[in-house]
Scaffold this active site. Structure first.
Site, mmCIF file in Angstrom:
data_model
loop_
_atom_site.group_PDB
_atom_site.id
_atom_site.type_symbol
_atom_site.label_atom_id
_atom_site.label_comp_id
_atom_site.label_asym_id
_atom_site.label_seq_id
_atom_site.Cartn_x
_atom_site.Cartn_y
_atom_site.Cartn_z
ATOM 1 N N ASN A 10 0.858 -1.187 0.000
ATOM 2 C CA ASN A 10 0.000 0.000 0.000
ATOM 3 C C ASN A 10 0.894 1.236 0.000
ATOM 4 O OD1 ASN A 10 -1.841 2.018 0.443
ATOM 5 N ND2 ASN A 10 -2.518 1.308 2.460
ATOM 6 N N LYS A 31 -0.002 4.215 -0.341
ATOM 7 C CA LYS A 31 -0.725 5.375 0.215
ATOM 8 C C LYS A 31 -0.549 6.600 -0.710
ATOM 9 C CE LYS A 31 -0.401 3.240 4.719
ATOM 10 N NZ LYS A 31 -0.320 3.365 6.154
ATOM 11 N N GLU A 59 -7.042 4.497 7.887
ATOM 12 C CA GLU A 59 -6.906 5.932 7.593
ATOM 13 C C GLU A 59 -8.193 6.493 7.003
ATOM 14 O OE1 GLU A 59 -3.247 5.503 5.435
ATOM 15 O OE2 GLU A 59 -2.277 4.980 7.324
ATOM 16 N N SER A 108 3.444 -1.828 10.549
ATOM 17 C CA SER A 108 4.892 -1.813 10.797
ATOM 18 C C SER A 108 5.593 -3.120 10.414
ATOM 19 C CB SER A 108 5.184 -1.448 12.261
ATOM 20 O OG SER A 108 4.738 -0.132 12.519
HETATM 21 P P1 13P Z 1 2.855 0.639 7.782
HETATM 22 O O1 13P Z 1 3.429 -0.626 7.184
HETATM 23 O O2 13P Z 1 3.562 1.872 7.339
HETATM 24 O O3 13P Z 1 2.718 0.509 9.267
HETATM 25 O O4 13P Z 1 1.364 0.775 7.199
HETATM 26 C C1 13P Z 1 0.514 -0.286 7.267
HETATM 27 C C2 13P Z 1 -0.689 -0.001 6.468
HETATM 28 O O5 13P Z 1 -1.471 0.866 6.777
HETATM 29 C C3 13P Z 1 -0.891 -0.790 5.236
HETATM 30 O O6 13P Z 1 -2.169 -0.627 4.735
#
Ligand code: 13P
Length: 257
Positions: free
Chosen positions: A7, A9, A96, A211
């Site tokens: 992802n 984002k 989110e 994480s």
């Molecule tokens: P991180 O791996 O940055 O913690 O994000 C996890 C996430 O939200 C994947 O959708």
């Protein structure tokens, strides 16, 4: 099989997305046994990433989708448009979206229903905030999220049901869940999903997010309850992502998956 979902984002522009997609293709070429990898880039680069991934086994996913099929919904992107651009997957109810864009359980259920009725495979995201874990209510909170999303859902027989367990406190914090806690939650999610939907067990996949990095991925992926990982930050760094893909490949070789 194990699934590695990246992802990205809201992080990469066109040039960066193209460069990272090419790098992902290169790391997969070297692996003997590969997990199913899917990239979830921004809407604006879906088409560019698709062109690079064409004729490979790498899948394409979107980070969100509209509930409605068509019409006056300024700023939304429909499922038909995502199918058109070549998406296979779509994330639904990412934490989110829930916390920053006020998506409640009811709205997530509607989005999941729309995606499930399409050619896309939705990935329902659930997970408790820190306050719920601290008060001992992580199970109750996640069960409620699952129940409201799945209770009226009709899943075609041949379709996969993906659920991503992403505890809110583990996302982007560098503090991943403990393996034992995560395995427990995955077991709960799998059995609840099975009970609520009566979907075929082999078509229910529970993946972990929060994480995940090159160091901890093997510890998660070797667990039978973990069908894969949903990676945020570490999917933007090619060495980290390579380590995660390698971990999945090693687990698949060792366990003959
Ligand atoms: P991180 O791996 O940055 O913690 O994000 C996890 C996430 O939200 C994947 O959708």
């Amino acid at each position: 099989m194990k699934y590695i979902f990246a992802n990205w984002k809201m992080n990469l522009g066109i040039r960066e997305s193209i460069a990272l997609s090419r790098a992902v293709m290169r790391i997969l070429r070297g692996e003997e046994k590969t997990p199913i990898v899917s990239i979830f880039p921004s809407f604006t680069v879906l088409n560019d990433v698709r062109k690079i991934m064409a004729r490979s086994r790498v899948k394409l996913g979107a980070q969100n989708c509209a509930i409605e099929k068509k019409g006056s919904f300024t700023g939304e992107v429909s499922i038909g448009m995502l199918e058109d651009v070549g998406c296979d997957y779509v994330l639904v109810g990412h934490s989110e979206r829930r916390t920053l864009f006020a998506e409640d359980n009811e709205l997530v259920a509607k989005r999941l229903k729309s995606a499930m009725e399409s050619r896309l495979t939705p990935i329902l995201c659930v997970g408790e905030p820190a306050s719920e874990r601290e008060s001992g209510n992580a199970e109750g909170y996640v069960s409620e999220q699952l129940y409201s999303a799945l209770k009226d859902l009709k899943i075609p027989k041949q379709k996969d049901l993906f659920i991503a367990y992403e505890p809110v406190w583990a996302i982007g914090s560098g503090q991943a869940a403990l393996v034992a806690d995560m395995v427990f939650m995955h077991g709960l999610i799998r059995s609840l999903a099975k009970t609520i939907t009566d979907h075929q067990d082999s078509k229910i996949h529970v993946i972990y997010g929060g994480s995940v990095d090159a160091k901890n991925a093997y510890g998660f992926l070797r667990e039978a309850q973990v069908d894969g990982v949903l990676v945020g930050g570490a999917s933007l760094k090619i060495r980290e992502f390579e380590g995660i893909v390698q971990s999945a490949s090693e687990v698949m070789l060792a366990q003959e998956l």
